[in-house]
Enzyme design. Structure first.
Site, mmCIF file in Angstrom:
data_model
loop_
_atom_site.group_PDB
_atom_site.id
_atom_site.type_symbol
_atom_site.label_atom_id
_atom_site.label_comp_id
_atom_site.label_asym_id
_atom_site.label_seq_id
_atom_site.Cartn_x
_atom_site.Cartn_y
_atom_site.Cartn_z
ATOM 1 N N ASN A 426 0.834 -1.205 0.000
ATOM 2 C CA ASN A 426 0.000 0.000 0.000
ATOM 3 C C ASN A 426 0.864 1.249 0.000
ATOM 4 O OD1 ASN A 426 -2.974 -0.985 0.623
ATOM 5 N ND2 ASN A 426 -1.596 -2.216 1.886
ATOM 6 N N ASP A 488 -7.299 0.148 -4.639
ATOM 7 C CA ASP A 488 -7.673 -0.462 -3.362
ATOM 8 C C ASP A 488 -8.983 0.141 -2.859
ATOM 9 O OD1 ASP A 488 -7.441 -2.099 -1.198
ATOM 10 O OD2 ASP A 488 -6.037 -0.808 -0.103
ATOM 11 N N GLU A 545 -11.893 -8.565 -1.249
ATOM 12 C CA GLU A 545 -11.296 -8.575 0.088
ATOM 13 C C GLU A 545 -12.348 -8.981 1.130
ATOM 14 O OE1 GLU A 545 -7.944 -5.212 0.301
ATOM 15 O OE2 GLU A 545 -9.932 -4.364 -0.055
#
Length: 602
Positions: A426, A488, A545
């Site tokens: 990230n 993300d 996720e």
């Protein structure tokens, strides 16, 4: 000495010590006055004498080598006690002073005018001395009193320069601290009081004003606010200018929160209507209750400032200090303050790795590197707590650099062991604004002999929205290096569809908020299915996720999702545990029974 005299002397000494004049270097402004005194009186000795508890200390002196003499039997001490002019034509003829050290040194004549503050405290004397007896004319006495007034004007001016804000004309934070201590001393212990802090504008508004307006904008804001506050509070109470755009005051005795908050709300609404800046500045008010005798001035001021910050999002922009909210903020500050040391340590930070599973084959094809922090005194600190704090600080660049370097070393080690996976890391908004970020990323990969496509950077939409033009330019540069990019937390941003078209991303990660509970929510199922189809139609692989149960996994497989990540397969693992976990052969996934056994580690 009577109790009344003792109290008067105590207050006099307190007034003297507050001025911070004792034992200070010589000053030309005072020396000029003593030279004038010797010239007017045609005498060899003159001094500005300040009467301490047991000594006479000379702020300025002519014809005297020593800086102080004992207070006992010193004429200036008598001036301080009486606050009256004292003239002694001949010390040897005076029954009290003939045995004084001053007379013993050869001094015969003394004349001293009191140095009296606006509050009536006598600090000492402006005095002249001679070695011969003499008489004093009325004109000389008048001149001596004028010289004493000049000394006091100089003292008050120097004191005001350290106690009055030159822009607002209001007492400053130093004066607030002094008056707070007086309040602690003079009011009954245990009395409940309220400290109020008025913040004229939010930090963001102040930043915008600094960029858009000339410096006089803030000056005018402060001057208008000071004028209004002074008028509202009245002459009998002080308003203090404690920082550039913040003012403080103490509510009157007996005022309760229940009675005071509506009054504050009414007054602030009225003031906002009158203010010239009402459309570009939002004043906020913080209230900090405290108890006389059990409060520290700076702590109370900090608590009021904390409440004023909380008031930005509060109704009517007024908030009362919250111990719980303050404790949370203090903890965040502690974490931020300690994280620099964590980056330099060898044992506080580490990466753990969560597998990404190919839904079709059940194989582990990637790992997301996740930062963990073991604080030396606070213990394990969760990433959801410390990462948002770090991302908004100057440590964001160094943190990403540490994570990338550690992830690359692990990637090199795994590849040397024959384990070929894609590593996801990230990155924050701050990284996308680094002009050489793409070059540094590529240099790190080359240094370790890693191909660019073995690394994937995960970027949230909120990171891109900080400065979209610069962010997109950097993403294009990163994509050109061969490093993969993933969106993300897809679905939680500002305009997902717009960015999905424009970002040079290879992967879209559907946020866990859409996945958890998916098995029982038809609306979520419809939304996730649409996300998968739309993303794949635009050429992206899709990762879900937060997969925690078999029912969700089956739905995702039927919906055509490419990869999954979540506790159904494994929690984030230490590097050596991940290495042991991963090489188990994968099989096709017709149903749960055919899934590899490692996929159900919890």
């Amino acid at each position: 000495m009577t109790i009344s005299c003792q109290l008067t002397e105590s207050r006099r000494l307190d007034a003297l010590h507050k001025l911070d004049l004792l034992d200070t270097p010589p000053s030309e402004a005072f020396d000029r006055i003593t030279r004038m005194a010797t010239s007017i009186f045609q005498l060899p000795i003159a001094a500005i004498s300040l009467t301490d508890a047991d000594r006479q200390w000379f702020k300025s002196r002519v014809g005297v080598e020593h800086t102080s003499i004992p207070r006992m039997r010193a004429p200036c001490g008598n001036v301080a006690d009486s606050s009256e002019l004292l003239v002694i034509p001949d010390l040897m003829e005076d029954a009290y002073f003939r045995d004084s050290p001053l007379a013993a040194s050869g001094v015969r004549y003394y004349a001293g005018a009191p140095l009296i503050t606006a509050e009536g405290h006598c600090l000492g004397a402006m005095c002249v001395l001679g070695l011969e007896p003499r008489e004093t004319t009325p004109q000389e006495l008048s001149a001596l009193c004028d010289l004493a007034s000049m000394v006091m004007a100089q003292i008050e001016m120097q004191h005001a320069m350290g106690r009055i804000d030159p822009l607002s004309g209001l007492p400053n934070r130093n004066q607030f601290m002094e008056d707070f201590q007086d309040l602690q001393r003079d009011r009954p212990a245990g009395e409940q009081r309220l400290a109020v802090l008025i913040n004229l504008t939010t930090p963001e508004q102040l930043s915008h004003a600094a960029r858009a307006m000339n410096p006089s904008y803030v000056d005018e804001l402060v001057i208008d606010a000071a004028r209004w506050l002074r008028a509202e509070v009245g002459a009998h109470r002080n308003v203090y200018h404690v920082t550039t755009t913040q003012f403080a005051l103490i509510a009157p005795p007996g005022m309760t929160l229940a009675a005071y908050l509506p009054l504050l709300e009414s007054k602030m609404a009225e003031g906002q209507c009158l203010a010239k800046s009402r459309y570009v500045a939002t004043p906020t008010v913080g209230v900090a209750p405290f108890e006389i005798g059990n409060a520290d001035c700076l702590s109370v001021l900090r608590q009021a400032q904390s409440a004023a910050h909380d008031a930005i999002d509060a109704h009517a922009h007024i908030a009362v200090y919250s111990e719980d909210a303050d404790a949370l903020y203090q903890r965040r500050f502690t974490l931020l303050n300690d994280f620099g040391s964590a980056l330099e340590s060898q044992d506080q930070l580490r990466l753990v790795y969560q597998p990404r599973i190919d839904i079709t084959t059940g194989a582990c094809i990637g790992a997301e590197a996740l930062l963990r922090w073991d604080h030396p005194t606070l213990g394990a600190v969760g990433p959801s707590e410390f990462i948002p704090v770090i991302e908004r600080s100057g440590l964001a660049h160094a943190t990403t650099a540490w994570v990338l370097a550690t992830a690359m070393r692990q990637q090199r080690q795994w590849r040397d062991q024959g384990l070929h996976l894609q590593m996801s890391v990230n990155v924050s908004a701050a990284n996308l604004l680094e002009p050489d970020f793409a070059e540094a990323l590529l240099a790190g990969l080359r240094q370790r002999g890693l191909p660019p496509d073995c690394m994937e950077l995960e970027i949230t939409e909120s990171a891109i929205m900080a400065q979209p033009v610069k962010a997109h330019a950097m993403l294009e540069k990163i994509a050109a290096t061969g490093v993969k990019l993933a969106i993300d937390d897809f679905g939680t941003g500002y305009s997902s569809l717009s960015y999905l078209q424009r970002m040079p991303a290879d992967v879209v990660k559907i946020d866990q908020t859409f996945v958890i509970g998916l098995e029982d929510d038809t609306r979520k199922q419809a939304l996730v299915a649409t996300m998968i189809t739309l993303s794949q139609d635009l050429g992206h692989r899709v990762v879900a996720e937060g997969v925690e149960c078999e029912e969700v996994l089956i739905f995702l497989r039927l919906a055509g999702c490419d990869e999954a990540q979540g506790f159904l397969f494994a929690r984030p693992m230490e590097a050596d545990v991940f290495t042991d976990w991963c090489p188990v052969p994968a099989a096709a996934i017709p149903g749960r029974s055919a899934l590899p056994h490692y996929a159900y580690q919890m």
